[in-house]
Design an enzyme around this catalytic site. Structure first.
Site, PDB file in Angstrom:
ATOM      1  N   HIS A 196      38.456  44.302  44.195  1.00 16.48           N
ATOM      2  CA  HIS A 196      38.980  43.956  45.521  1.00 16.48           C
ATOM      3  C   HIS A 196      40.026  45.023  45.838  1.00 16.48           C
ATOM      4  CE1 HIS A 196      38.057  39.944  43.752  1.00 16.48           C
ATOM      5  NE2 HIS A 196      37.771  39.559  44.976  1.00 16.48           N
ATOM      6  N   ASP A 202      43.299  44.457  44.122  1.00 16.93           N
ATOM      7  CA  ASP A 202      43.344  44.593  42.654  1.00 16.93           C
ATOM      8  C   ASP A 202      43.860  45.976  42.268  1.00 16.93           C
ATOM      9  OD1 ASP A 202      41.895  42.220  42.682  1.00 16.93           O
ATOM     10  OD2 ASP A 202      39.975  43.229  42.344  1.00 16.93           O
ATOM     11  N   HIS A 262      29.303  29.364  40.241  1.00 14.08           N
ATOM     12  CA  HIS A 262      29.209  28.862  41.621  1.00 14.08           C
ATOM     13  C   HIS A 262      27.939  28.027  41.797  1.00 14.08           C
ATOM     14  CE1 HIS A 262      31.857  32.406  43.285  1.00 14.08           C
ATOM     15  NE2 HIS A 262      32.458  31.685  42.345  1.00 14.08           N
ATOM     16  N   ASP A 311      27.099  37.736  39.285  1.00 18.27           N
ATOM     17  CA  ASP A 311      28.411  37.590  38.654  1.00 18.27           C
ATOM     18  C   ASP A 311      28.184  36.765  37.393  1.00 18.27           C
ATOM     19  OD1 ASP A 311      29.734  39.134  40.448  1.00 18.27           O
ATOM     20  OD2 ASP A 311      31.216  37.627  41.021  1.00 18.27           O
ATOM     21  N   ASP A 331      32.531  38.444  36.092  1.00 10.72           N
ATOM     22  CA  ASP A 331      33.580  37.757  36.851  1.00 10.72           C
ATOM     23  C   ASP A 331      34.065  36.607  35.966  1.00 10.72           C
ATOM     24  OD1 ASP A 331      35.284  36.777  38.673  1.00 10.72           O
ATOM     25  OD2 ASP A 331      33.814  36.386  40.247  1.00 10.72           O
TER      26      ASP A 331
HETATM   27  C1  XUL Z   1      35.705  33.655  43.403  1.00 10.10           C
HETATM   28  C2  XUL Z   1      34.878  34.813  43.031  1.00 10.10           C
HETATM   29  C3  XUL Z   1      35.373  36.126  43.512  1.00 10.10           C
HETATM   30  C4  XUL Z   1      34.310  37.030  43.998  1.00 10.10           C
HETATM   31  C5  XUL Z   1      34.811  38.299  44.631  1.00 10.10           C
HETATM   32  O1  XUL Z   1      35.237  32.453  42.922  1.00 10.10           O
HETATM   33  O2  XUL Z   1      33.888  34.678  42.356  1.00 10.10           O
HETATM   34  O3  XUL Z   1      36.111  36.699  42.489  1.00 10.10           O
HETATM   35  O4  XUL Z   1      33.440  37.392  42.955  1.00 10.10           O
HETATM   36  O5  XUL Z   1      35.679  38.069  45.668  1.00 10.10           O
HETATM   37 CO    CO Z   2      32.470  36.039  41.674  1.00 16.47          CO
END
Ligand code: XUL
Ligand code: CO
Length: 438
Positions: free
Chosen positions: A101, A104, A271, A296, A338
């Protein structure tokens, strides 16, 4: 250059019998699997935010891990120390990509012009570091959820000024992504969602999010960004209702607003499970829509029910993930960890154990998924299960050469309806276990 991770060597592959904690047991970068080296199947990426920034703070306590890397936090010297640490880390592990990001990379200033100047300085520094290595950017993104101005979202904010700040951050993050040769650009919803319909116009907000994405595509293409844009679906947290609930919802949104040619999915395991799906489900839904872009790679904890971002150790899940990826013909993106070490795993060495765990888990997943495909019993079973559509009335249904009238007459001619054949779930699960453990 001063070594930051002292006493940590370049991590070798030593094989499944090794007891060396700082060695790969399964990730053998050059091993050929289904005609391709492991490292090409598995373009791993380091998440700048978790690995180089997060110190383990949670709502009950402050940092446990020291991520100062010898510099004073909040300074550009610290931003550079993180670059130094990140590159040493990636080189020692053989990780070839990173994701970031904007915030970051540098401490955010009050004035966006100063933040952007800092971003120019740090990206020059990163470019210098990239020289002579084969390390590249996997994807970039803008943090449009941390700053208080984004309390109601970015594209979905009720404030046009906030929308403009989001646009400014996306523009800069796209500039950086292109400068660092990124393969993709991610939109994770952040706070794009709502808490109550008593103050929210959902249609208006969704139209605005789509507008922001169109503007991003237009700008990205104008500066030579040829990669994919990604939506990273998530059902909740931080907002109660997140607009990008899951892959199916996000794909519907992209189609509705004419964004489906430029966007794919970045599917995060944790997620998907928060949405009440398996990781494999959201991968499959993305793949069958031609939108499986990137992953991720993490896992959640079903006993907790929030986004715990753990390093993946579940080989069954990794196998099913790699099964989807192999059958989809691979990713245009990669596997971004992630994920964060648990709060009590606070030492610099733990960062390496975490990546060794994640990389070994996905290497095992790749090997087992390839074995599952080569074995062929599961694929064959699925193909045979639909055999009734290959000939006769089934073939007419598939080719569209029938009517409801004809089908009703056909059904009447059958008398009592036949059962559809056993699903053989338990047998298939035992095939998977046989492949996993033999
Ligand atoms: C949040 C998440 C983020 C995204 C990038 O849950 O997964 O870190 O991967 O913004
Ligand atoms: Co993520």
């Amino acid at each position: 250059m001063k070594e930051i991770f002292k006493n940590i060597p370049v991590i070798p592959y030593e094989g499944a019998q090794s007891k060396n904690p700082l060695a790969f047991k399964f990730y053998d970068a050059d091993r050929i699997v289904l005609g391709k080296p492991m490292k090409e199947h598995l373009p791993f990426a380091m998440a700048w935010w978790h690995n180089l920034c997060a110190g383990g703070t949670d709502m009950f306590g402050r940092d446990t891990a020291d991520k100062s890397f010898g510099a004073e936090k909040g300074t550009m010297a610290h931003a550079k120390a993180k670059v130094d640490a990140g590159f040493e880390f990636m080189k020692k592990l053989g990780v070839k990509y990173f994701c970031f990001h904007d915030v970051d990379l540098v401490p955010e200033a009050d004035d966006i012009k100063e933040t952007n100047r800092r971003l120019d300085e740090i990206s020059d520094y990163i470019l210098e570091k990239m020289k002579g290595t084969d390390i590249k950017c996997l994807w970039g993104t803008a943090n449009m959820f941390g700053n208080p101005r984004f309390m109601n979202g970015a594209g979905s904010s009720n404030s046009a000024d906030v929308f403009c700040f989001a646009a400014a951050q996306i523009k800069k993050a796209l500039d950086l992504t292109v400068k660092l040769g990124g393969r993709g650009y991610v939109f994770w919803g952040g706070r794009e969602g709502y808490e109550t319909l008593l103050n929210t116009d959902v249609k208006f907000e969704q139209e605005n999010i789509a507008k922001l994405m169109h503007l991003a595509v237009e700008y990205g293409r104008s500066i030579g960004f040829t990669g994919d844009f990604y939506i990273e679906p998530k059902p909740k947290e931080p907002m109660k209702h997140q607009y990008d609930f899951d892959a199916a919802t996000a794909i519907g949104f992209l189609r509705q607003y004419g964004l489906d040619k430029d966007f794919k999915m970045n599917i995060e395991a944790n997620h998907a499970t928060l949405a009440g799906h398996t990781f494999q489900h959201d991968l499959r839904i993305s793949a069958i829509n031609g939108m499986l872009g990137s992953i991720d790679a993490n896992q959640g904890d079903l006993l907790l029910g929030w986004d715990t971002d753990e390093f993946p150790f579940n080989v069954y899940e990794a196998t099913m993930c790699m099964y989807e990826v192999l059958k989809a013909g691979g990713l245009t993106g990669g596997f971004n960890f992630d994920a964060k070490t648990r709060r009590p795993s606070y030492t610099l060495e733990d960062m390496f154990h975490a990546y060794i765990l994640g990389m070994d888990t996905f290497a095992l997943g790749l090997l087992k998924a390839a074995a599952l495909i080569e074995d062929g019993r599961v694929d064959q079973f699925v193909a045979d299960r639909y055999a009734s559509y290959r000939t006769g009335i089934g073939a007419k249904i598939r080719s569209g050469e029938t009517t409801l009238q004809e089908l009703a007459e056909y059904a009447a001619s059958l008398g009592a309806p036949a059962l559809p054949g056993s699903g053989r779930q338990e047998y298939l699960e035992s095939v998977v276990n046989q492949i996993l453990f033999s």
